[in-house]
Design an enzyme around this catalytic site. Structure first.
Site, short mmCIF file in Angstrom:
data_model
loop_
_atom_site.label_atom_id
_atom_site.label_comp_id
_atom_site.label_asym_id
_atom_site.label_seq_id
_atom_site.Cartn_x
_atom_site.Cartn_y
_atom_site.Cartn_z
N MET A 20 -12.44 82.56 -19.46
CA MET A 20 -13.33 82.50 -18.29
C MET A 20 -13.58 81.04 -17.92
O MET A 20 -13.81 80.22 -18.79
CB MET A 20 -14.67 83.17 -18.64
CG MET A 20 -15.84 82.78 -17.75
SD MET A 20 -17.45 83.37 -18.37
CE MET A 20 -17.40 85.08 -17.86
N ASN A 21 -13.55 80.73 -16.58
CA ASN A 21 -14.19 79.49 -16.13
C ASN A 21 -15.15 79.79 -14.98
O ASN A 21 -15.99 80.68 -15.15
CB ASN A 21 -13.22 78.32 -15.92
CG ASN A 21 -12.09 78.50 -14.94
OD1 ASN A 21 -11.14 79.21 -15.23
ND2 ASN A 21 -12.14 77.86 -13.80
N ASP A 22 -15.06 79.10 -13.87
CA ASP A 22 -16.14 79.10 -12.86
C ASP A 22 -16.72 80.47 -12.47
O ASP A 22 -15.97 81.42 -12.28
CB ASP A 22 -15.62 78.55 -11.52
CG ASP A 22 -14.79 77.32 -11.63
OD1 ASP A 22 -14.69 76.75 -12.72
OD2 ASP A 22 -14.21 76.92 -10.61
N GLN A 38 -13.64 83.12 -12.66
CA GLN A 38 -12.25 82.74 -12.92
C GLN A 38 -11.87 83.27 -14.30
O GLN A 38 -12.55 83.00 -15.30
CB GLN A 38 -12.12 81.21 -12.87
CG GLN A 38 -12.26 80.64 -11.48
CD GLN A 38 -11.04 80.91 -10.62
OE1 GLN A 38 -10.03 80.22 -10.71
NE2 GLN A 38 -11.11 81.94 -9.77
N TRP A 46 -6.46 78.95 -20.08
CA TRP A 46 -6.39 79.00 -18.63
C TRP A 46 -4.96 79.37 -18.21
O TRP A 46 -4.00 78.94 -18.85
CB TRP A 46 -6.77 77.64 -18.05
CG TRP A 46 -6.94 77.64 -16.56
CD1 TRP A 46 -8.05 78.02 -15.88
CD2 TRP A 46 -5.97 77.26 -15.59
NE1 TRP A 46 -7.82 77.89 -14.53
CE2 TRP A 46 -6.55 77.42 -14.33
CE3 TRP A 46 -4.66 76.79 -15.66
CZ2 TRP A 46 -5.89 77.13 -13.13
CZ3 TRP A 46 -3.98 76.50 -14.48
CH2 TRP A 46 -4.60 76.67 -13.24
N PHE A 81 -7.97 81.35 -6.97
CA PHE A 81 -8.90 80.32 -7.44
C PHE A 81 -10.31 80.61 -6.93
O PHE A 81 -10.57 81.60 -6.26
CB PHE A 81 -8.40 78.94 -7.00
CG PHE A 81 -7.37 78.32 -7.92
CD1 PHE A 81 -6.68 79.09 -8.85
CD2 PHE A 81 -7.07 76.96 -7.83
CE1 PHE A 81 -5.73 78.51 -9.70
CE2 PHE A 81 -6.13 76.37 -8.67
CZ PHE A 81 -5.45 77.14 -9.60
N SER A 82 -11.20 79.66 -7.22
CA SER A 82 -12.62 79.91 -6.98
C SER A 82 -12.96 80.13 -5.51
O SER A 82 -12.28 79.65 -4.62
CB SER A 82 -13.45 78.74 -7.52
OG SER A 82 -13.49 78.85 -8.92
N GLU A 202 -15.17 69.51 -6.54
CA GLU A 202 -14.85 70.92 -6.64
C GLU A 202 -16.11 71.76 -6.40
O GLU A 202 -17.23 71.30 -6.58
CB GLU A 202 -14.27 71.24 -8.03
CG GLU A 202 -12.97 70.47 -8.29
CD GLU A 202 -12.26 70.92 -9.58
OE1 GLU A 202 -11.04 71.14 -9.52
OE2 GLU A 202 -12.91 71.04 -10.63
N TRP A 285 -14.08 71.18 -18.50
CA TRP A 285 -12.64 71.13 -18.78
C TRP A 285 -12.29 70.37 -20.04
O TRP A 285 -11.38 70.76 -20.76
CB TRP A 285 -11.87 70.58 -17.57
CG TRP A 285 -11.86 71.57 -16.46
CD1 TRP A 285 -12.53 71.45 -15.26
CD2 TRP A 285 -11.23 72.84 -16.43
NE1 TRP A 285 -12.34 72.58 -14.50
CE2 TRP A 285 -11.53 73.44 -15.18
CE3 TRP A 285 -10.42 73.54 -17.32
CZ2 TRP A 285 -11.07 74.70 -14.82
CZ3 TRP A 285 -9.95 74.80 -16.96
CH2 TRP A 285 -10.27 75.36 -15.72
#
Ligand code: FRU
Length: 474
Positions: A20-22, A38, A46, A81-82, A202, A285
């Site tokens: 998981m990210n954003d 994400q 990723w 993407f986000s 970002e 990151w």
């Protein structure tokens, strides 16, 4: 089951497995809060980005739902993407960045476009096959790094901000407008910063709060200034005034949204009561990610409420999180000189509130997740008028310190800590500052110790065990 792992979060949103990210598409739709993220559903690293999905009625208890968006068209073949989501005529509309790699170098060989997907139930999405913004505008705007649309409505018109950089790699934010979410007109470079602004901005987010318009974004590569900006990736806000007619956004300087280690790409929504609620990726990151070896990685912060306070924002934990509280203990008027512990004040998954009078103290420390070899240290030092979070002994992988100036004119220092299995979120003085850190201690490191130089008096100490927030239906 990764959920049984000693580092798997209990009261934070995290993927059932893998990466998981954003936060994405954070929105309120048909009586429920939707939070997408994400997600790489095939690996703890990723990779081709999907949108994972969780839903909640109260922002406290969450349920997993199936993946909402997956790479599937020519324009998002290498990643959804986000992006964000907005309710329009009874539908939830997601706007996100389609990413395609055009060669082996992910910094130069890419094409990014902005896409739309719609859902009637908030769960199943249908993509518009054609991008709604196909290329970056003319001007001093990088043609490929151009992503993370955050859309909102103002007086019957839709607006969106996009993360961008100039051709020579200075972060900036682009502003667009649209009548229908399908045809978008570029208005202006809404914000950039002379000097130390980083090379890419970002995940922008723009909203009105109190007296100001607030732009939140996540700049990469801002250089340290004193105790500030010690992460290569971090989240900031600026306060300003957006002139909707021209797209001119007059604004002040960067303020950090979190003074710790692991807080990135936050996204906000306005809840039905008009509160501005923010959730961030509780990682970053370049952070160490030792859970990857165990099949999972990434978590969201607890929801935080942004409260205007003059030329700053206070960042406070969502009050409803009190519903997670179980066994409680409390103490009052406890002088602290040397190292001290309190019965039942320990654990790995808890909320701790401390109000301490530091008038006669030179330093005050709280050591938590403390064991024979490990401890994470939160300390206030009079000489610096600052609080430092020290994770040099916090367990696997992590290291370093972060420091933030605090106001102690009242002689009272207030800490509110939310500890989960591999994280700490520390709110200082009712939200004047917040520090977030991932930590990876042994489960047996569950001690909490208080220490002072000189004499501090803990006027009030409260601790609650916190319980898990997930039901596993999805
Ligand atoms: C921010 C970010 C976004 C991008 C996404 C890709 O963390 O780099 O700019 O859309 O992650 O996963």
């Amino acid at each position: 089951r990764v959920q049984a792992h000693k580092w798997y979060p209990r009261f934070h949103v995290a993927p059932r497995a893998y990466w998981m990210n954003d936060p994405n598409g954070f929105s309120y739709f048909n009586g429920e809060y939707h939070l997408f993220y994400q997600h790489h559903p095939f690996s703890p690293e990723w990779g081709p980005m999907h949108w994972g999905h969780v839903v909640s009625r109260d922002l406290v208890h969450w349920e997993h739902l199936p993946v909402a968006l997956a790479p599937s068209t020519e324009d998002d073949a290498d990643g959804c993407f986000s992006g964000s989501a907005i309710e329009v005529n009874g539908k939830l509309v997601a706007m996100y960045t389609g990413n395609v790699w055009t060669g082996p170098d992910h910094d130069t060989d890419l094409k990014q476009v902005q896409m739309i997907a719609e859902s009637s139930d908030g769960i199943h999405f249908t993509k518009r096959v054609e991008p709604v913004i196909n290329e970056a505008p003319e001007g001093d705007i990088h043609p490929y790094h151009f992503r993370d649309p955050k859309v909102w409505e103002h007086n019957g018109t839709y607006y969106c901000v996009l993360g961008s950089r100039t051709k020579d790699h200075q972060g900036q934010v682009l502003l667009y407008r649209s009548d229908d979410l399908l045809n978008w007109a570029f208005m202006a470079v809404a914000a950039k910063k002379e000097g130390n602004g980083g090379f890419m901005w970002e995940c922008p987010d723009l909203f009105h709060l109190g007296e100001h318009d607030v732009l939140v974004m996540s700049p990469q590569g801002v250089k340290p200034e004193g105790e500030k900006f010690h992460n290569l990736h971090q989240a900031v806000y600026v306060l300003g005034e957006l002139e909707y007619g021209t797209g001119t956004f007059t604004h002040g300087d960067f303020h950090m949204l979190d003074a710790g280690f692991d807080f990135y790409a936050p996204q906000t929504l306005e809840d039905p009561e008009g509160r501005r609620v923010m959730i961030g990726w509780m990682d970053m990151w370049e952070s160490e990610m030792p859970t990857q070896a165990h099949g999972f990685c990434g978590a969201m912060t607890i929801p935080r409420v942004l409260v205007p306070d003059g030329d700053r924002l206070l960042v406070q934990p969502l009050p409803e999180l009190a519903e997670l509280r179980r066994e409680a203990v409390s103490y009052e008027n406890q002088p602290v000189t040397a190292k001290q512990t309190f019965d039942s004040v320990n654990g790995t998954c808890l909320e701790l509130r401390v109000e301490v009078n530091i008038k006669n103290a030179d330093a005050f420390r709280v050591n938590f997740r403390s064991g024979s070899e490990e401890k994470t240290v939160l300390r206030w030092d009079k000489k610096d008028a600052a609080v430092t979070l020290d994770r040099t002994k916090s367990g696997a992988g992590v290291s370093g310190t972060r420091t933030v100036k605090v106001n102690t004119e009242s002689d009272i220092l207030k800490f509110r800590l939310f500890l989960d299995q591999s994280s700490a979120e520390i709110f200082i003085n009712d939200g004047e500052a917040v520090m977030t850190a991932r930590i990876y201690p042994e489960e047996t490191s569950d001690g909490i110790e208080f220490e002072a130089e000189g004499e501090a008096v803990i006027e009030r100490l409260e601790k609650w065990e916190l319980h898990s927030v997930f039901s596993q239906k999805g």
